[in-house]
Enzyme design. Structure first.
Site, mmCIF file in Angstrom:
data_model
loop_
_atom_site.group_PDB
_atom_site.id
_atom_site.type_symbol
_atom_site.label_atom_id
_atom_site.label_comp_id
_atom_site.label_asym_id
_atom_site.label_seq_id
_atom_site.Cartn_x
_atom_site.Cartn_y
_atom_site.Cartn_z
ATOM 1 N N SER A 77 -17.994 -50.201 34.686
ATOM 2 C CA SER A 77 -17.316 -49.625 33.519
ATOM 3 C C SER A 77 -18.363 -49.264 32.481
ATOM 4 O O SER A 77 -19.325 -50.017 32.295
ATOM 5 C CB SER A 77 -16.334 -50.613 32.884
ATOM 6 O OG SER A 77 -15.790 -50.076 31.685
ATOM 7 N N TYR A 147 -11.396 -47.975 25.913
ATOM 8 C CA TYR A 147 -12.078 -49.131 26.499
ATOM 9 C C TYR A 147 -11.201 -50.368 26.415
ATOM 10 O O TYR A 147 -10.981 -51.075 27.407
ATOM 11 C CB TYR A 147 -13.402 -49.370 25.781
ATOM 12 C CG TYR A 147 -14.221 -50.506 26.355
ATOM 13 C CD1 TYR A 147 -14.814 -50.400 27.608
ATOM 14 C CD2 TYR A 147 -14.418 -51.682 25.626
ATOM 15 C CE1 TYR A 147 -15.575 -51.437 28.133
ATOM 16 C CE2 TYR A 147 -15.191 -52.717 26.142
ATOM 17 C CZ TYR A 147 -15.767 -52.590 27.396
ATOM 18 O OH TYR A 147 -16.521 -53.615 27.910
ATOM 19 N N TYR A 161 -1.622 -59.011 40.922
ATOM 20 C CA TYR A 161 -2.071 -59.238 42.302
ATOM 21 C C TYR A 161 -2.164 -60.731 42.608
ATOM 22 O O TYR A 161 -1.866 -61.166 43.725
ATOM 23 C CB TYR A 161 -3.431 -58.564 42.537
ATOM 24 C CG TYR A 161 -3.319 -57.187 43.149
ATOM 25 C CD1 TYR A 161 -3.638 -56.965 44.480
ATOM 26 C CD2 TYR A 161 -2.882 -56.105 42.389
ATOM 27 C CE1 TYR A 161 -3.537 -55.699 45.049
ATOM 28 C CE2 TYR A 161 -2.767 -54.839 42.939
ATOM 29 C CZ TYR A 161 -3.093 -54.638 44.276
ATOM 30 O OH TYR A 161 -2.975 -53.378 44.828
ATOM 31 N N THR A 177 -23.255 -59.612 24.776
ATOM 32 C CA THR A 177 -24.339 -60.144 25.600
ATOM 33 C C THR A 177 -25.557 -59.244 25.457
ATOM 34 O O THR A 177 -25.431 -58.029 25.328
ATOM 35 C CB THR A 177 -23.896 -60.223 27.068
ATOM 36 O OG1 THR A 177 -22.717 -61.033 27.160
ATOM 37 C CG2 THR A 177 -24.973 -60.831 27.944
#
Length: 329
Positions: A77, A147, A161, A177
């Site tokens: 991404s 985003y 899922y 980060t």
């Protein structure tokens, strides 16, 4: 027999460090990236290794990997504001269609999958520090929405899922980060400040600089992700450093670190820029036995030395000049 793992976004900043870690742990690593925002230089040291292979592929197209897979790390991404402002449709597609393809592959291979979510799911938070029970305050139609909402959808379909198919899933909510291999001037605070310092420019602070961020060194982040993948916990987990600092104070730290005499200039605060960002890592401590070890002073010295030691040509490649004004994370 070695475990086999697929890492999407492998040529990106964080993805490449994850490739390093899993190679070190004895895994067979398949790196996948379409190189729109990633850089093959981040993984070129791995190319000749027998337990690493690279697939140049866009995961918004059908994803196929031959043979068994034990794990999938979905880190593909655009992650910087400049990137997702420039390619908003691709950002939404990789978070939705790309995630669907990765989940389908995990189901086919009976593999455990960890998806890289983000602190941006909290938006401009009204709860501080942010814990995993907070639903967030996100503007779905604002410039950051491409985003933020891609990541929120990513979490939703992953949990669907998990509940419907019984798929083993993990969700890492990654806070700011930093470290070597970041791209200068990619819209995030640290590379933007370091880039300005290296060029002898004044440091640009948006708003009055009172907004806060909490920065986690990449080695700590990778350790948290590694532990989460191998854990038995399926709910979202914040992975970040709770050492909070204002942007204005951080700009002063950069000037001190670089030994330069730049001034600090101020520009208008971008739309929906979060005013506070600090992770509550109580869950990570309890479930993973994890907390960051690297201080900001130590991590920033490593990061600054990395960029300072790059040659001028390489520095130029790692800059992104499409936008002069951008959202800072």
């Amino acid at each position: 027999m070695a475990k086999r793992i697929l890492i999407t976004g492998a040529a990106g900043f964080l993805g490449s460090h994850l490739c390093d870690r899993f190679i070190k742990e004895g895994f067979e690593v398949i790196g996948m990236d379409n190189l729109i925002t990633g850089d093959v230089k981040n993984i070129e040291h791995l190319i000749k290794l027998k337990n690493f292979e690279f697939h140049h592929h866009d995961i918004t197209k059908f994803v196929h990997v031959a043979g068994k897979l034990d794990y999938i790390l979905h880190f593909a991404s655009p992650a910087s504001p400049i990137d997702y402002l420039k390619i908003p449709i691709q950002t939404l597609k990789v978070g939705s269609v790309g995630t669907l393809h990765c989940l389908g592959l995990a189901k086919e291979k009976n593999a455990r999958i960890l998806i890289a979510s983000t602190s941006e799911v909290y938006g401009d938070p009204q709860v501080h520090p942010q814990n995993e029970e907070y639903y967030g305050n996100v503007n779905a139609i604002g410039p950051r929405g491409v985003y933020d909402e891609a990541k929120r959808f990513q979490e939703s379909i992953t949990m669907a899922y998990h509940r419907f198919h019984g798929l083993e899933t993990r969700i890492a909510r990654i806070f700011n980060t930093y470290g070597p291999r970041m791209r200068l001037n990619d819209g995030r605070v640290i590379p933007a400040f370091i880039g300005q310092a290296l060029r002898g420019e004044d440091l640009t602070v948006f708003g009055d600089g009172s907004q806060t961020r909490s920065f986690c060194f990449v080695d700590d982040q990778v350790e948290g992700i590694y532990r989460l993948l191998l854990s038995d916990y399926s709910e979202p987990v914040n992975i970040g450093n709770p050492d909070e600092i204002s942007i204005l104070d951080f700009a002063s730290e950069i000037i001190k670190l670089t030994g330069t005499d730049q001034k600090i200039t101020f520009e208008e605060l971008p739309q929906d820029d979060p005013m506070q960002r600090q992770p509550d890592i109580s869950r990570a401590k309890e479930v993973l036995g994890w907390e960051p070890k690297v201080s900001r002073e130590e991590g920033m010295k490593i990061t600054y030395d990395y960029f300072k030691n790059l040659g001028a040509e390489e520095l130029e490649k790692r800059e992104h000049k499409d936008f002069s004004k951008h959202i800072r994370r």
